[in-house]
Design a protein around this motif. Structure first.
Motif, short mmCIF file in Angstrom:
data_model
loop_
_atom_site.label_atom_id
_atom_site.label_comp_id
_atom_site.label_asym_id
_atom_site.label_seq_id
_atom_site.Cartn_x
_atom_site.Cartn_y
_atom_site.Cartn_z
N LEU A 196 -3.76 9.95 0.83
CA LEU A 196 -4.13 9.19 0.00
C LEU A 196 -3.33 7.72 -0.21
O LEU A 196 -2.10 7.35 0.02
N ILE A 197 -4.60 6.69 0.08
CA ILE A 197 -3.81 5.59 0.45
C ILE A 197 -4.21 5.03 -1.50
O ILE A 197 -5.12 4.52 -1.69
N GLU A 198 -3.18 4.24 -1.98
CA GLU A 198 -3.34 4.13 -3.03
C GLU A 198 -3.65 2.54 -3.10
O GLU A 198 -2.18 1.69 -2.28
N LEU B 157 1.24 -1.23 0.06
CA LEU B 157 -0.21 -0.35 -0.20
C LEU B 157 0.82 0.72 0.06
O LEU B 157 2.06 1.10 0.94
N LYS B 158 0.25 2.08 -0.36
CA LYS B 158 1.82 3.74 -0.84
C LYS B 158 0.67 4.34 -0.01
O LYS B 158 -0.84 4.55 -0.43
N ILE B 159 1.27 4.94 0.79
CA ILE B 159 0.65 6.04 1.44
C ILE B 159 0.58 7.83 1.56
O ILE B 159 2.15 7.09 2.31
N THR B 160 0.21 8.10 1.10
CA THR B 160 1.25 9.42 1.01
C THR B 160 0.52 10.40 1.80
O THR B 160 -1.34 10.61 1.30
N LYS C 160 -6.53 -2.25 -5.90
CA LYS C 160 -7.73 -1.54 -7.00
C LYS C 160 -8.47 -0.18 -7.05
O LYS C 160 -8.93 0.08 -7.73
N ALA C 161 -7.81 0.58 -6.02
CA ALA C 161 -8.09 1.65 -5.58
C ALA C 161 -7.46 2.36 -4.94
O ALA C 161 -6.37 2.34 -4.76
N LYS C 162 -7.77 3.95 -5.72
CA LYS C 162 -7.35 5.53 -4.93
C LYS C 162 -8.37 5.71 -3.97
O LYS C 162 -9.16 6.23 -4.41
N LEU C 163 -7.69 5.85 -2.51
CA LEU C 163 -8.72 6.59 -1.49
C LEU C 163 -8.33 7.99 -1.06
O LEU C 163 -6.63 7.40 -0.35
N LEU C 164 -8.61 8.82 -1.23
CA LEU C 164 -8.46 9.67 -0.12
C LEU C 164 -9.26 10.35 1.05
O LEU C 164 -10.45 10.25 1.05
#
Ligand code: NI
Ligand code: MN
Length: 227
Positions: free
Chosen positions: A14-16, A3-6, A19-23
């Protein structure tokens, strides 16, 4: 996959996932520290913890432009639907739902939740994500509460905690929160955005790492970590 968490500053992440990007809590245009603008951010879902402007932020604009699905409590859901957003998913505190990318449960938060026009925003919440075998707890805006112990019983990989004081937990209570939650890793947020929430995250990190087994990652807006 990882998981990439910016961090986009304040409480916005932003959690990538695969399957999806979550803001989460997209306070971008009003935040001078935000590294990304509301008219350029890309996402599939927007999660709103409560109605205050520094969390609801640019939700309406981003949802309209991207077609992202907005997840929030039922009261904020109604307010958002009344503003023309059709892709929405209401939940409420204690309730989880399985989305194509994973599960999110709304947790309690000790705070307020009026919307920008004064409308009632229901109870504020935090988010407990279960994604790709990882558990992430974003406390959002809250004071310290002992039930964080229950959240910790789930086995938290990453806890995102406010340390700013004044509107939320300050550093001392956030340290107590880490002791209740016992996460593997912690990221402090909700500080420095405004003068009244100026904090030194590095001294907080040193204290947490001295007194608990959690690893603290101090991020700068725009930084990401992988889980
Ligand atoms: Ni707030
Ligand atoms: Mn806030």
């Amino acid at each position: 996959m990882t998981l990439k968490i910016t961090w986009y500053g304040h409480a916005c992440f932003l959690i990538e996932t695969d399957k999806a990007k979550l803001l989460v809590d997209p306070f971008l245009s009003g935040n001078p520290l935000s590294p990304v603008q509301a008219d350029e951010v890309e996402t599939d879902y927007i999660l709103v913890s409560h109605g205050h402007g520094d969390h609801l932020g640019d939700t309406i604009e981003i949802a309209k432009r991207t077609g992202a699905t907005v997840i929030s409590n039922f009261e904020i859901h109604n307010w958002i639907v009344n503003r023309g957003i059709e892709k929405v998913h209401p939940q409420h505190i204690g309730g989880g739902f399985d989305y194509p990318w994973g599960r999110v449960k709304l947790t309690i938060a000790q705070h307020g939740s009026s919307l920008p026009d004064g409308s009632y925003g229901g109870n504020p919440c935090g988010f407990l994500f279960y994604i790709q075998g990882k558990k992430i707890y974003h406390a959002c805006d809250t004071g310290l509460f002992f039930d964080m112990k229950l959240i910790g019983e789930e086995g938290i990989d990453l806890a995102i905690l406010p340390i700013g004081d004044n509107f939320t937990m300050g550093p001392d209570d956030a340290l107590r929160a880490v002791k209740l939650i016992e996460p593997e890793q912690v990221v402090p947020v909700h500080y420095d955005t405004f003068d009244v929430i100026k904090q030194d995250p590095y001294s907080w990190a040193a204290k947490v790492e001295k007194e608990t087994s959690a690893k603290v990652t101090v991020m700068k807006p725009g930084d990401f970590l992988e889980l």
